[in-house]
Design a protein around this motif. Structure first.
Motif, mmCIF file in Angstrom:
data_model
loop_
_atom_site.group_PDB
_atom_site.id
_atom_site.type_symbol
_atom_site.label_atom_id
_atom_site.label_comp_id
_atom_site.label_asym_id
_atom_site.label_seq_id
_atom_site.Cartn_x
_atom_site.Cartn_y
_atom_site.Cartn_z
ATOM 1 N N ALA A 126 15.929 16.114 20.549
ATOM 2 C CA ALA A 126 15.698 17.321 19.765
ATOM 3 C C ALA A 126 14.591 18.171 20.359
ATOM 4 N N TYR A 127 14.667 19.464 20.019
ATOM 5 C CA TYR A 127 13.594 20.412 20.346
ATOM 6 C C TYR A 127 13.081 21.026 19.055
ATOM 7 N N ASP A 128 11.800 20.859 18.809
ATOM 8 C CA ASP A 128 11.118 21.541 17.709
ATOM 9 C C ASP A 128 9.628 21.483 18.017
ATOM 10 N N PRO A 129 9.035 22.606 18.425
ATOM 11 C CA PRO A 129 7.626 22.594 18.846
ATOM 12 C C PRO A 129 6.644 22.362 17.709
ATOM 13 N N PHE A 130 7.130 22.359 16.461
ATOM 14 C CA PHE A 130 6.226 22.227 15.325
ATOM 15 C C PHE A 130 6.239 20.822 14.716
ATOM 16 N N ILE A 131 6.961 19.906 15.333
ATOM 17 C CA ILE A 131 7.121 18.570 14.760
ATOM 18 C C ILE A 131 6.168 17.571 15.408
ATOM 19 N N GLY B 278 15.806 22.388 16.235
ATOM 20 C CA GLY B 278 15.214 22.564 14.913
ATOM 21 C C GLY B 278 15.297 21.277 14.123
ATOM 22 N N LEU B 279 14.141 20.802 13.674
ATOM 23 C CA LEU B 279 14.076 19.559 12.903
ATOM 24 C C LEU B 279 13.450 19.806 11.542
ATOM 25 N N GLY B 280 13.990 20.807 10.850
ATOM 26 C CA GLY B 280 13.622 21.006 9.468
ATOM 27 C C GLY B 280 14.348 19.986 8.604
ATOM 28 N N TYR B 281 14.441 20.261 7.326
ATOM 29 C CA TYR B 281 15.021 19.307 6.390
ATOM 30 C C TYR B 281 16.462 18.957 6.771
ATOM 31 N N ILE B 282 17.275 19.971 7.064
ATOM 32 C CA ILE B 282 18.675 19.715 7.406
ATOM 33 C C ILE B 282 18.787 19.010 8.748
ATOM 34 N N GLY B 283 18.023 19.466 9.732
ATOM 35 C CA GLY B 283 18.058 18.821 11.038
ATOM 36 C C GLY B 283 17.757 17.338 10.953
ATOM 37 N N LYS B 284 16.773 16.985 10.130
ATOM 38 C CA LYS B 284 16.420 15.573 9.970
ATOM 39 C C LYS B 284 17.531 14.790 9.275
ATOM 40 N N LEU B 285 18.193 15.405 8.298
ATOM 41 C CA LEU B 285 19.301 14.729 7.630
ATOM 42 C C LEU B 285 20.468 14.493 8.582
ATOM 43 N N HIS C 153 19.809 24.294 14.110
ATOM 44 C CA HIS C 153 19.262 24.127 12.753
ATOM 45 C C HIS C 153 17.959 24.907 12.596
ATOM 46 N N MET C 154 17.950 26.159 13.081
ATOM 47 C CA MET C 154 16.739 26.981 12.987
ATOM 48 C C MET C 154 16.892 28.033 11.901
ATOM 49 N N ARG C 155 15.752 28.505 11.405
ATOM 50 C CA ARG C 155 15.736 29.686 10.550
ATOM 51 C C ARG C 155 15.869 30.931 11.432
ATOM 52 N N VAL C 156 16.272 32.027 10.808
ATOM 53 C CA VAL C 156 16.289 33.309 11.512
ATOM 54 C C VAL C 156 14.914 33.957 11.404
ATOM 55 N N SER D 166 2.969 21.239 1.115
ATOM 56 C CA SER D 166 4.391 20.931 0.991
ATOM 57 C C SER D 166 5.109 21.286 2.285
ATOM 58 N N ASP D 167 6.055 20.436 2.678
ATOM 59 C CA ASP D 167 6.901 20.742 3.824
ATOM 60 C C ASP D 167 7.782 21.947 3.546
ATOM 61 N N MET D 168 7.944 22.275 2.258
ATOM 62 C CA MET D 168 8.806 23.383 1.876
ATOM 63 C C MET D 168 8.023 24.681 1.630
ATOM 64 N N GLN D 169 6.782 24.700 2.056
ATOM 65 C CA GLN D 169 5.967 25.920 1.996
ATOM 66 C C GLN D 169 6.219 26.714 3.266
ATOM 67 N N VAL D 170 6.612 27.967 3.138
ATOM 68 C CA VAL D 170 7.016 28.747 4.316
ATOM 69 C C VAL D 170 5.905 29.622 4.870
ATOM 70 N N ASN D 171 4.772 29.679 4.193
ATOM 71 C CA ASN D 171 3.663 30.513 4.694
ATOM 72 C C ASN D 171 2.323 29.863 4.312
ATOM 73 N N LEU D 172 1.260 30.429 4.809
ATOM 74 C CA LEU D 172 -0.100 30.023 4.444
ATOM 75 C C LEU D 172 -0.366 28.538 4.645
ATOM 76 N N LYS D 173 0.284 27.941 5.635
ATOM 77 C CA LYS D 173 0.030 26.531 5.916
ATOM 78 C C LYS D 173 -1.258 26.404 6.719
ATOM 79 N N SER D 174 -2.052 25.412 6.386
ATOM 80 C CA SER D 174 -3.313 25.218 7.105
ATOM 81 C C SER D 174 -3.078 24.507 8.422
#
Length: 349
Positions: A199-204, A178-185, A234-237, A341-349
């Motif tokens: 790292a493994y993160d299929p969305f990066i 997981g390479l979200g905000y915390i993973g990157k820090l 460093h993943m979300r549930v 925004s990287d901090m948008q959790v839904n409706l991403k294009s």
């Protein structure tokens, strides 16, 4: 524009109100405030938090009168107060939901998505958690906590279960899941320490990592588990990540490898971890999050000599939570300006 804010025992409604007034909406703002168990002690409020983390937005009571207030609201800002399906259904004009925390258990995100309402959040304690994660790597691999415990118990232990593998952190390869905000820090800190990071993160997007100045080699999930000396989660549930780290993946780890979890307990199969540690299948583990908190007195984790345990304190600093509404303000204003925004959790294009 009408903005509804909900304070609680950890984040004052007055701070959420001030943050709401500082949103760049280019029109007059009317704020209506609500409280959600703001009068509880921190200890008592933890029970409400645990109920949400286990059962989600529908598992707890919602503030009295909030559904009526949401009928003509444009924006809803909360900390950990629930944003339930009923609340979203009542919000006929709602254009945005903001939560000043990382976990989204308190928000009915699917219901918001169905209504095409963006949900924005912040990792309020990202820096503290990243620091703590690296600290756990040191503590577990170099037996800091175990040595302390031995002295407190009247001993002077010099030998530990991982003696065959002890070395400096810089000689380890750390694998981040997981390479979200915390993973990157965490990666940024490890880069500074001269530690190799995979790292493994299929969305990066790998190019984005380069643009951010991060030295991270992206690999497949199985590759990371086979190659890393330290695995840090460093993943979300989500439905997909619940118990994702299972016996099969742990079985791929080197006998000299360690597992670190400062994310959520639910992403890790408890039995698989305990079995691996009991069998000395891996060198050790360090975890700050548990499947039941406080940890039960009968838990097998308490009998193991190859694990470091902390009391869910990775993000607990004096400034992280109270300041979170202003982090949320900045993220939402950035979203208004850019439309993404990287901090948008839904409706991403």
């Amino acid at each position: 524009m009408k903005i509804v804010v909900v304070g609680d025992a950890l984040v004052a409604s007055s701070d959420l109100e001030k943050a709401a007034q500082e949103l760049n909406v280019n029109e007059e703002v009317q704020v209506e405030k609500f409280e959600w168990y703001s009068d509880l002690s921190k200890e008592a409020f933890q029970e409400k938090i645990l109920a949400i983390e286990k059962g989600g937005s529908e598992a707890v009571e919602i503030p009295a009168g909030i559904c009526e207030a949401l009928v003509d609201a444009d924006i809803l800002l909360v900390h950990i107060a629930p944003v339930s399906k009923k609340m979203i259904a009542s919000a006929k004009k709602l254009r945005l939901i903001g939560a000043s925390r990382g976990g989204m258990e308190n928000v009915a995100v699917e219901a918001a998505t169905e209504r095409k309402i963006p949900v924005i959040h912040v990792i309020r304690n990202a820096e503290p958690v990243a620091d703590f994660t690296v600290a756990l790597m040191y503590a577990e691999t170099r037996n800091i906590a175990r040595a302390h415990l031995s002295i407190k118990n009247g001993r002077w232990d010099k030998g530990f279960s991982n003696d065959a593998y002890k070395t400096t952190l810089a000689k380890h390869t750390v694998g981040l899941i997981g390479l979200g905000y915390i993973g990157k820090l965490v990666a940024k800190r490890l880069n500074g320490l001269g530690v190799k990071v995979i790292a493994y993160d299929p969305f990066i997007d790998p190019k984005k990592l380069v643009d951010e100045g991060l030295d991270i080699e992206l690999k497949g999930l199985h590759e990371v588990f086979r190659e890393a000396d330290i695995i840090s989660l460093h993943m979300r549930v989500t439905k997909e990540t619940t118990n994702m780290i299972n016996a099969e993946l742990i079985g791929m780890m080197k006998p000299s490898a360690y597992l670190i979890n400062t994310a959520r307990a639910a992403v890790l199969d408890e039995s698989a971890l305990i079995n691996a540690l009991e069998a000395k299948q891996i060198a050790g583990a360090a975890i700050d999050v548990f499947w039941e908190e406080p940890i039960p007195s009968h838990s097998p984790l308490l009998t193991l000599d190859n694990i470091t345990l902390t009391t869910h304190i990775a993000g607990d600093t004096i400034d992280a939570i109270p300041h979170s509404p202003y982090l949320l303000r900045d993220v939402i204003n950035d979203y208004f300006e850019k439309g993404v925004s990287d901090m948008q959790v839904n409706l991403k294009s």
